[in-house]
Enzyme design. Structure first.
Site, mmCIF file in Angstrom:
data_model
loop_
_atom_site.group_PDB
_atom_site.id
_atom_site.type_symbol
_atom_site.label_atom_id
_atom_site.label_comp_id
_atom_site.label_asym_id
_atom_site.label_seq_id
_atom_site.Cartn_x
_atom_site.Cartn_y
_atom_site.Cartn_z
ATOM 1 N N ASN A 37 0.821 -1.205 0.000
ATOM 2 C CA ASN A 37 0.000 0.000 0.000
ATOM 3 C C ASN A 37 0.859 1.262 0.000
ATOM 4 O O ASN A 37 0.546 2.249 -0.673
ATOM 5 C CB ASN A 37 -0.914 0.019 1.229
ATOM 6 C CG ASN A 37 -1.871 -1.154 1.277
ATOM 7 O OD1 ASN A 37 -2.107 -1.826 0.285
ATOM 8 N ND2 ASN A 37 -2.418 -1.412 2.445
ATOM 9 N N TYR A 88 -6.960 -12.342 3.008
ATOM 10 C CA TYR A 88 -7.722 -11.882 4.160
ATOM 11 C C TYR A 88 -9.135 -11.535 3.736
ATOM 12 O O TYR A 88 -9.368 -11.045 2.635
ATOM 13 C CB TYR A 88 -7.029 -10.738 4.904
ATOM 14 C CG TYR A 88 -7.201 -9.334 4.361
ATOM 15 C CD1 TYR A 88 -8.203 -8.493 4.851
ATOM 16 C CD2 TYR A 88 -6.317 -8.810 3.411
ATOM 17 C CE1 TYR A 88 -8.335 -7.191 4.394
ATOM 18 C CE2 TYR A 88 -6.442 -7.512 2.954
ATOM 19 C CZ TYR A 88 -7.453 -6.703 3.451
ATOM 20 O OH TYR A 88 -7.584 -5.412 2.994
ATOM 21 N N ASP A 104 -6.190 -15.739 6.327
ATOM 22 C CA ASP A 104 -5.858 -17.083 5.838
ATOM 23 C C ASP A 104 -4.506 -16.946 5.125
ATOM 24 O O ASP A 104 -4.438 -16.907 3.901
ATOM 25 C CB ASP A 104 -6.948 -17.588 4.895
ATOM 26 C CG ASP A 104 -6.636 -18.956 4.298
ATOM 27 O OD1 ASP A 104 -5.739 -19.635 4.832
ATOM 28 O OD2 ASP A 104 -7.261 -19.329 3.288
ATOM 29 N N THR A 240 -0.236 8.493 14.517
ATOM 30 C CA THR A 240 -1.594 8.854 14.113
ATOM 31 C C THR A 240 -2.496 8.856 15.334
ATOM 32 O O THR A 240 -2.340 8.036 16.251
ATOM 33 C CB THR A 240 -2.152 7.890 13.057
ATOM 34 O OG1 THR A 240 -2.112 6.546 13.569
ATOM 35 C CG2 THR A 240 -1.339 7.962 11.768
ATOM 36 N N GLU A 243 -9.664 9.240 16.750
ATOM 37 C CA GLU A 243 -10.748 9.256 17.718
ATOM 38 C C GLU A 243 -11.948 8.569 17.075
ATOM 39 O O GLU A 243 -12.556 9.104 16.154
ATOM 40 C CB GLU A 243 -11.103 10.687 18.111
ATOM 41 C CG GLU A 243 -9.969 11.439 18.791
ATOM 42 C CD GLU A 243 -10.298 12.891 19.012
ATOM 43 O OE1 GLU A 243 -10.903 13.216 20.043
ATOM 44 O OE2 GLU A 243 -9.962 13.716 18.133
ATOM 45 N N ASP A 280 -1.220 3.079 6.351
ATOM 46 C CA ASP A 280 -0.207 2.954 5.299
ATOM 47 C C ASP A 280 -0.127 4.227 4.456
ATOM 48 O O ASP A 280 0.955 4.654 4.051
ATOM 49 C CB ASP A 280 -0.516 1.754 4.405
ATOM 50 C CG ASP A 280 -0.627 0.468 5.195
ATOM 51 O OD1 ASP A 280 0.170 0.271 6.135
ATOM 52 O OD2 ASP A 280 -1.520 -0.342 4.889
#
Length: 339
Positions: A37, A88, A104, A240, A243, A280
């Site tokens: 990514n 996934y 997986d 990061t 909230e 990412d």
């Protein structure tokens, strides 16, 4: 400048829209993974970005390679071999229902890779930056050793090295993560984390903060960054600050700590389309901004805006360019139609 990223790209299978797994009659197929990514995001920013991994020679492995080539990522260092690509499954949450991820990925091609698969001096020959995440060494003890070889070689050749801690409880325990990451961090220049990573991996907790309650204490995260910086002699620490109001709505901000000073970005209220890859895209924003010589206040604003925009895009990849990010940095977040 050329950035090398190293990790696993996976096949993502997800019900359409906000359907639950049990409702789905078919699944949409896309590709993504932490370091992949980042490479795609950097390529969209106009940088020379290469992704290093291992993928099977079969057609699905090739589909993963093609998903990167589509956006201009250099895939020439992807080793071909192994039996399978990691998978996934993602069920996107909405409102008060959280997203669900099922992995997986056992015995995927990259998880079974060997030291001999990667010629790091050749890979780093014309590179200036190396990026990895805590997911990669968590995949197998051998891959942890390969990552250590890579960071040592990168530093020996004078590359900047960044690491997103990216703790994943489904891959290893905090104790395992701390032991392995403590060996890797001395070779890292820029550490990237979210509000939980430092606590889970290194036991560094931000006081008066609660991820569950959505309470973030800025001074607490300055202390987290300070401790990380001092423990590992880091140049920068980027954190990061999410909230979580619900699965659909978050407030999003970040902090960059450099030379004893903390710089906070503006805070964005976000209505989320797809949050996977949000961290990412932030990492890519930090790498881009710092590699372009931006100062700390500008770098944290760029990275936060880039990541905010990613949350509006389906799939793992951030498909925004520099001008679009800079538009948001400049204050235009109205979302009005561009004609």
């Amino acid at each position: 400048m050329k950035v090398i990223t190293f990790g696993e790209i996976m096949l993502r299978l997800a019900p359409h829209g906000y359907e639950r797994f049990v409702q789905a009659n078919d699944f949409g197929a896309t590709y993504g993974g932490g370091e992949a990514n980042v490479a795609v995001s950097l390529a969209n920013f106009g940088m020379d970005a290469a992704f290093v991994s291992k993928l099977p020679t079969h057609a699905i492995g090739q589909c993963a390679v093609n998903s990167l080539r589509k956006y201009g990522v250099d895939t020439s260092w992807i080793v071909r071999g192994g039996e399978r690509i990691g998978i996934y499954y993602l069920e996107k949450g909405a409102s008060q229902r959280p997203s669900q991820v099922i992995y997986d990925r056992k015995d995927s091609a990259i998880a079974t890779a060997q030291e001999a698969d990667f010629d790091w001096p050749a890979i780093f020959a014309d590179a200036t930056w190396f990026h990895f995440t805590g997911i990669t060494p968590a995949l197998s003890p051998t891959l942890a050793a390969i990552t250590l070889t890579a960071v040592k070689q990168a530093k020996a050749l004078g590359l900047q090295v960044s690491c997103d801690l990216n703790y994943r409880k489904k891959l290893w325990t905090p104790q395992e993560a701390s032991q392995t990451m403590s060996q890797l961090m001395p070779y890292v220049d820029v550490c990237i984390a979210n509000e939980e990573d430092a606590e889970k991996v290194f036991g560094i907790h931000a006081p008066d903060s609660s991820v569950i309650d959505g309470v973030l204490n800025q001074d607490g995260y300055v202390e987290v960054a300070k401790q990380l910086s001092e423990r590992f002699a880091l140049k920068q620490v980027a954190i990061t600050l999410r909230e979580s109001i619900s699965a659909s709505d978050n407030n999003w901000g970040a902090m960059l700590y450099e030379e004893g000073q903390a710089y906070f970005s503006r805070r964005y209220p976000m209505h989320i389309v797809d949050r996977v890859g949000g961290g990412d895209s932030f990492a890519a924003g930090i790498i881009y901004a710092l590699s372009q010589g931006q100062n700390a206040p500008s770098a944290i604003e760029f990275a936060t805006a880039a990541s905010c925009l990613k949350h509006s895009i389906e799939g793992d990849f951030n498909l925004m360019d520099v001008s679009e990010v800079n538009t948001l940095v400049a204050g235009d977040g109205t979302g009005r139609v561009q004609r």
